[in-house]
Design an enzyme around this catalytic site. Structure first.
Site, mmCIF file in Angstrom:
data_model
loop_
_atom_site.group_PDB
_atom_site.id
_atom_site.type_symbol
_atom_site.label_atom_id
_atom_site.label_comp_id
_atom_site.label_asym_id
_atom_site.label_seq_id
_atom_site.Cartn_x
_atom_site.Cartn_y
_atom_site.Cartn_z
ATOM 1 N N GLU A 118 0.701 -1.529 -0.204
ATOM 2 C CA GLU A 118 -0.437 0.086 -0.433
ATOM 3 C C GLU A 118 0.899 1.252 -0.050
ATOM 4 O OE1 GLU A 118 -2.397 -0.654 2.641
ATOM 5 O OE2 GLU A 118 -4.247 -1.413 1.718
ATOM 6 N N CYS A 132 3.871 8.368 0.387
ATOM 7 C CA CYS A 132 4.168 7.509 1.904
ATOM 8 C C CYS A 132 4.906 6.327 0.778
ATOM 9 C CB CYS A 132 3.511 7.801 2.869
ATOM 10 S SG CYS A 132 4.224 6.134 3.906
ATOM 11 N N CYS A 139 7.887 -6.837 7.924
ATOM 12 C CA CYS A 139 9.673 -6.242 8.735
ATOM 13 C C CYS A 139 10.263 -7.045 9.548
ATOM 14 C CB CYS A 139 9.150 -4.187 9.790
ATOM 15 S SG CYS A 139 10.199 -4.345 9.459
ATOM 16 N N CYS A 143 8.183 -3.626 17.153
ATOM 17 C CA CYS A 143 7.971 -2.421 17.708
ATOM 18 C C CYS A 143 6.415 -2.955 18.750
ATOM 19 C CB CYS A 143 8.220 -1.172 16.575
ATOM 20 S SG CYS A 143 9.577 -0.979 15.927
ATOM 21 N N CYS A 146 3.779 -0.968 16.603
ATOM 22 C CA CYS A 146 3.645 -1.127 15.152
ATOM 23 C C CYS A 146 2.667 -2.271 14.844
ATOM 24 C CB CYS A 146 5.117 -1.061 14.417
ATOM 25 S SG CYS A 146 4.854 -0.999 12.512
ATOM 26 N N CYS A 368 -2.275 5.343 9.641
ATOM 27 C CA CYS A 368 -1.371 3.330 10.948
ATOM 28 C C CYS A 368 -2.859 2.715 11.035
ATOM 29 C CB CYS A 368 -0.616 3.668 11.633
ATOM 30 S SG CYS A 368 0.921 2.978 11.539
HETATM 31 N N1 SAH Z 1 10.760 1.041 9.817
HETATM 32 C C1 SAH Z 1 10.861 2.758 9.715
HETATM 33 C C2 SAH Z 1 9.985 2.949 8.649
HETATM 34 C C3 SAH Z 1 9.030 2.410 8.546
HETATM 35 S S1 SAH Z 1 7.668 3.192 10.340
HETATM 36 C C4 SAH Z 1 10.938 2.879 11.635
HETATM 37 O O1 SAH Z 1 10.191 2.760 11.953
HETATM 38 O O2 SAH Z 1 11.589 4.391 11.436
HETATM 39 C C5 SAH Z 1 7.715 4.762 9.880
HETATM 40 C C6 SAH Z 1 6.986 5.161 10.894
HETATM 41 O O3 SAH Z 1 5.582 5.071 11.710
HETATM 42 C C7 SAH Z 1 7.710 5.299 12.251
HETATM 43 O O4 SAH Z 1 8.094 6.251 13.232
HETATM 44 C C8 SAH Z 1 6.734 4.035 13.023
HETATM 45 O O5 SAH Z 1 7.398 4.058 14.418
HETATM 46 C C9 SAH Z 1 5.436 4.383 13.117
HETATM 47 N N2 SAH Z 1 4.539 3.795 13.562
HETATM 48 C C10 SAH Z 1 4.071 2.670 13.233
HETATM 49 N N3 SAH Z 1 3.009 1.890 14.383
HETATM 50 C C11 SAH Z 1 2.656 3.402 14.279
HETATM 51 C C12 SAH Z 1 1.056 3.097 14.892
HETATM 52 N N4 SAH Z 1 0.384 1.987 14.881
HETATM 53 N N5 SAH Z 1 0.672 4.361 15.306
HETATM 54 C C13 SAH Z 1 1.354 5.522 14.693
HETATM 55 N N6 SAH Z 1 2.540 6.002 14.755
HETATM 56 C C14 SAH Z 1 3.292 4.327 13.987
HETATM 57 FE FE1 SF4 Z 2 9.934 -2.745 11.469
HETATM 58 FE FE2 SF4 Z 2 7.246 -1.352 12.594
HETATM 59 FE FE3 SF4 Z 2 9.180 -0.831 13.727
HETATM 60 FE FE4 SF4 Z 2 9.298 0.349 11.831
HETATM 61 S S1 SF4 Z 2 7.862 0.791 13.242
HETATM 62 S S2 SF4 Z 2 11.023 -1.014 12.659
HETATM 63 S S3 SF4 Z 2 8.661 -1.144 10.283
HETATM 64 S S4 SF4 Z 2 8.252 -2.741 13.233
#
Ligand code: SAH
Ligand code: SF4
Length: 403
Positions: A118, A132, A139, A143, A146, A368
């Site tokens: 997406e 974006c 991944c 995290c 996420c 997100c």
């Molecule tokens: N993996 C990379 C880029 C993709 S994630 C990274 O972690 O930076 C892009 C951003 O979205 C990151 O800052 C991540 O922490 C944030 N993110 C992920 N899940 C989220 C959520 N449920 N609500 C808000 N931000 C989120």
């Molecule tokens: Fe991977 Fe989500 Fe962590 Fe970014 S925030 S590194 S996409 S698990």
């Protein structure tokens, strides 16, 4: 006597069956130097003409947006036919398209069977609007807040597949030729699925292609790569791409960051800060963006805001506060609006720009977390993933003015 079997000549095509057609190389994913080499190696273009021919084809693809060699009218018909034997310039299939009331657009793109990505366009972010893009499907990092982190890595995307996300958006936004006035797509952010620094080779090639002035020509200062903190790759990212850096920080102490961003156990906060300070080109005109997701009762107290100010002291930075987007099954909640504002006020008082991004595209689930859940209900596919709208920040206009 030992017998050694030489299997080196078992080529990919014979492994798939002798009659299997050789897969066509998509020229959209090649930088200009790579295209020169590919054209020469294929024998379609003679050595002396490869540079000129590559620039010509590159312009057709990335300046005009063509998807068929037949449209390259200044290339001889016979050459076009021979090009089509080895190469392609086609797009992947767009299997869903949605447009929000607020102008946010979302595409679900099928790169290959089972490889669906997406991509989200968010208006009024950056100079005009930001796209974006994803760098991986899934991944490897988990995290805890996420949704992508709950999905195993399916695979890295190729440069062609990353560039295709931009091409699809440009098709839909009617942005060809690339030097068209009043462009809507001014910025690119690698904030979709995946960790870009675990796929740096392809990400760097894609950035070279997207920023090439013979084509799409988006300045490297308007391309932001977000990482969870793969410290050993930061230097290389800066040197090879000159992209703007965004760091998913989310916590100011190691015990908490270990939980939120488990990669922190490998590269703890102090190491990360040292890596950021050494990022090539970091200056007041090219500041790092710290992303900080606001989690109720977890990392959103005034004390943590003050700790953040202390932690990043001396680093040219801005802070992007991201309201957490809940997803089914998560225990986290988004901080109350008052807590976010109080947090932002402390940062602002310390002199940091800290925009709070209002989530966009809620009606098309382009925020997100929501994306995956709803998509799965509708399509029962584990591969559809979220790209980000609410989190795309750090693109405030001071940098743009300096660009
Ligand atoms: N993996 C990379 C880029 C993709 S994630 C990274 O972690 O930076 C892009 C951003 O979205 C990151 O800052 C991540 O922490 C944030 N993110 C992920 N899940 C989220 C959520 N449920 N609500 C808000 N931000 C989120
Ligand atoms: Fe991977 Fe989500 Fe962590 Fe970014 S925030 S590194 S996409 S698990």
């Amino acid at each position: 006597m030992s017998v050694t079997l030489d299997l080196s000549r078992v080529s990919a095509s014979s492994a798939q069956g002798a009659d299997a057609p050789k897969p066509l190389i998509n020229l959209s994913g090649l930088t200009r130097p790579q295209m020169i080499a590919a054209l020469t190696e294929s024998g379609v273009v003679e050595h002396g003409k490869a540079k000129m021919r590559a620039t010509q084809i590159f312009r057709w693809i990335h300046h005009r947006g063509v998807t068929d060699f037949a449209q390259m009218t200044d290339v001889a018909k016979e050459t076009r036919a021979r090009l089509a034997d080895s190469f392609t310039v086609s797009r992947p299939e767009v299997i869903e398209r949605q447009v929000s009331k607020d102008g946010t657009r979302k595409w679900l793109i099928r790169m290959a069977p089972g490889i669906e990505v997406e991509t989200v366009y968010i208006p009024s972010v950056g100079r005009v609007g930001a796209l974006c893009v994803s760098s991986q499907v899934g991944c490897t990092l988990n995290c805890s807040f996420c949704h992508t982190g709950t999905q195993a890595l399916v695979r890295n995307l190729t440069a062609a597949e990353i560039v295709a996300q931009v091409q699809v958006a440009k098709d839909d936004l009617n942005e060809w030729p690339s030097d068209k006035e009043d462009r809507l797509l001014s910025n690119i952010v690698f904030m979709g699925m995946g960790e870009p620094l675990y796929n740096l080779g392809q990400v760097a090639d894609a950035i070279e292609i997207i920023s090439d002035n013979e084509g799409i020509g988006i300045s490297r200062r308007r391309i932001t790569v977000s990482t969870s903190g793969v410290v050993p790759q930061l230097q290389k990212l800066g040197e090879t791409t000159q992209a703007m850096l965004a760091i998913s920080l989310h916590a100011t102490n190691d015990p908490l960051r270990d939980v939120l961003v488990p990669l922190n156990k490998k590269y703890p906060i102090q190491e990360l800060m040292d890596g950021i300070r050494a990022y090539p080109g970091l200056s007041n005109a090219r500041r790092v963006t710290f992303e900080y997701v606001m989690l109720k009762g977890v990392n959103d107290s005034p004390d943590e805001a003050r700790a953040l100010v202390k932690l990043i002291k001396g680093i040219p930075a801005k802070i992007n506060l991201i309201p957490f987007n809940p997803w089914p099954g998560t225990d986290y909640q988004c901080s109350d609006w008052a807590a976010i504002e109080a947090f932002a006020a402390i940062l602002n008082k310390a002199g940091y720009s800290s925009p709070i991004r209002t989530p966009r595209g809620r009606d098309i689930l382009a925020a997100c977390g929501q994306l995956k859940s709803e998509s799965e209900k509708v399509r029962a596919s584990a591969l559809r993933k979220l790209s980000v709208a609410a989190m795309v920040g750090g693109l405030d206009d001071e940098d743009e003015a300096a660009a």
